[in-house]
Enzyme design. Structure first.
Site, PDB file in Angstrom:
ATOM      1  N   PRO A  85      24.268  13.063  82.876  1.00 26.58           N
ATOM      2  CG  PRO A  85      24.266  15.281  82.869  1.00 26.58           C
ATOM      3  CD  PRO A  85      23.679  13.982  83.355  1.00 26.58           C
ATOM      4  N   GLY A 108      28.889  14.866  88.831  1.00 28.20           N
ATOM      5  CA  GLY A 108      28.452  14.925  90.246  1.00 28.20           C
ATOM      6  C   GLY A 108      27.070  14.674  90.380  1.00 28.20           C
ATOM      7  CG  LEU A 109      23.907  15.498  88.057  1.00 25.80           C
ATOM      8  CD1 LEU A 109      23.191  15.838  86.833  1.00 25.80           C
ATOM      9  CD2 LEU A 109      22.658  15.981  89.180  1.00 25.80           C
ATOM     10  N   GLY A 110      25.848  11.555  90.039  1.00 24.57           N
ATOM     11  CA  GLY A 110      25.812  10.140  90.519  1.00 24.57           C
ATOM     12  C   GLY A 110      25.458   9.343  89.410  1.00 24.57           C
ATOM     13  CB  SER A 111      26.018   9.018  85.749  1.00 26.64           C
ATOM     14  OG  SER A 111      27.578   9.159  85.810  1.00 26.64           O
ATOM     15  CB  ALA A 145      25.536   5.870  92.541  1.00 26.79           C
ATOM     16  CB  ALA A 146      21.850   6.549  88.518  1.00 29.49           C
ATOM     17  CG  ASP A 150      27.263   9.943  95.750  1.00 27.99           C
ATOM     18  OD1 ASP A 150      26.886  10.910  96.542  1.00 27.99           O
ATOM     19  OD2 ASP A 150      28.062  10.089  94.946  1.00 27.99           O
TER      20      ASP A 150
HETATM   21  C1  MEV Z   1      30.085  12.962  96.288  1.00 32.12           C
HETATM   22  O1  MEV Z   1      28.745  13.004  95.480  1.00 32.12           O
HETATM   23  C2  MEV Z   1      30.066  13.319  97.594  1.00 32.12           C
HETATM   24  C3  MEV Z   1      31.475  13.362  98.385  1.00 32.12           C
HETATM   25  O2  MEV Z   1      31.188  13.727  99.505  1.00 32.12           O
HETATM   26  C4  MEV Z   1      32.099  11.990  98.161  1.00 32.12           C
HETATM   27  C5  MEV Z   1      31.143  10.928  99.221  1.00 32.12           C
HETATM   28  O3  MEV Z   1      30.329  11.361 100.185  1.00 32.12           O
HETATM   29  O4  MEV Z   1      31.489   9.643  98.971  1.00 32.12           O
HETATM   30  C6  MEV Z   1      32.493  14.256  97.638  1.00 32.12           C
END
Ligand code: MEV
Length: 311
Positions: free
Chosen positions: A97, A101-104, A106-107, A148
């Site tokens: 998604p 917050g699941l790193g879409s 970057a993945a 990430d």
């Molecule tokens: C994001 O997955 C994690 C944060 O700490 C940002 C980062 O480390 O770059 C919020």
């Protein structure tokens, strides 16, 4: 044809404080993945980049300098020693998604870098993939710590400190997490920017909060090594308290966290940037199903259950 994939990720402990040099713990989420597929196109047809999920199609030659995917592809081509535009059709898909917050992002970038290097018959070691993805993260996410891209490129649980090589850590007893998507988009840039503004306004208070988070992260590493899941759950709750104080929780996330705890989770917290995105809950064989059901009833759009520490 060359295909390459990269997993999602979650931050277990230490998000935000990790941007300020404190340690954090992150794990890959292999149930969801981004995929890049490259096929050779007819000579002189150029390079077409297709992001299927968002219905985007762009010719590399026409893409703006700061087009996120074109930028990653250009970086990867340069790393592969390809200086001309190749005749390629590059298709990107993902079941991670977006902005959750699941790193879409970057993945997708990691899958693209891997596929490019593989198609050019160049090695794609995790440090190279991580470094190239970080360059794009820096451009689009403000001041990322690098956690990430690192956990996604290495695809294993990591102890991470900004600017240092990532470390593996011992897992005394495998454990299970329920990851619940609030369905509320959480662009990392916004929450990281909000914390930065608050830190600039009151550095002493925020540095002290980051130190308290660092203590929790060190405690979590010990609890994970000892297989002490009760302590681990309590530390997740303590980390959540500090994240609330940082200002990155929200009523919707608190509702999910409370539902998970009531349903028997040993601990629960938001994961990643916050303000939306995911919460994670520590569950076991007895509590997993009820926690999952109650998270969905409390508004979660989707729950993924993942095991950490199985080899
Ligand atoms: C994001 O997955 C994690 C944060 O700490 C940002 C980062 O480390 O770059 C919020």
């Amino acid at each position: 044809m060359t295909s390459a994939t990269a997993p999602g990720k979650i931050i277990l402990f230490g998000e935000h404080a990790v941007v300020y040099g404190r340690p954090a713990i992150a794990v890959p989420v292999v149930q969801v993945r981004a995929t890049a597929t490259i096929t050779d196109a007819p000579p002189a047809s150029g390079c077409l980049l297709i992001a299927q999920d968002i219905g985007e199609e762009v010719r590399l030659a026409d893409a703006a300098v700061n087009h996120p995917l074109a930028l990653v592809l250009r970086l990867a081509l340069a790393a592969a020693g390809i200086s001309h535009e190749p005749d390629w059709r590059v298709v990107l898909t993902s079941d991670i998604p977006i902005a959750s917050g699941l790193g879409s992002g970057a993945a997708i970038s990691a899958a693209l870098v891997r596929a490019t290097l593989n198609h050019a018959r160049q090695p794609a070691p995790p440090e190279t993939v991580s470094r190239l993805v970080f360059r794009s993260e820096e451009l689009f996410h403000g001041t990322p710590s690098g956690i990430d891209n690192t956990v996604i490129a290495y695809e294993r649980p990591l102890w991470f400190v900004k600017g240092q090589p990532p470390q593996s850590f011992a897992v005394g007893q495998p454990f299970t997490l329920a990851i619940a998507d609030s369905g509320i988009p959480s662009p990392t840039k916004e929450s990281v920017g909000a914390v930065r503004a608050a830190w600039q306004a009151d550095p002493a208070a925020y540095e002290s909060l980051f130190d308290r988070i660092a203590d929790i992260v060190h405690g979590a590493r010990r609890a994970i090594a000892d297989g002490n899941l009760a302590a681990l759950g309590a530390l997740m709750n303590a980390n959540q308290q500090r994240l609330q104080e940082l200002g990155v929780s929200s009523p919707a996330l608190e509702k999910l966290i409370a539902a998970a705890r009531r349903a028997g989770a040993a601990g629960a917290k938001l994961s990643g940037g916050g303000l939306g995105g995911n919460v994670i809950a520590l569950v076991d064989g007895e509590t997993a199903e009820r926690v999952q059901t109650d998270l969905l009833a409390a508004g979660a759009k989707r729950v993924i259950v993942t095991r950490i520490g199985d080899v």
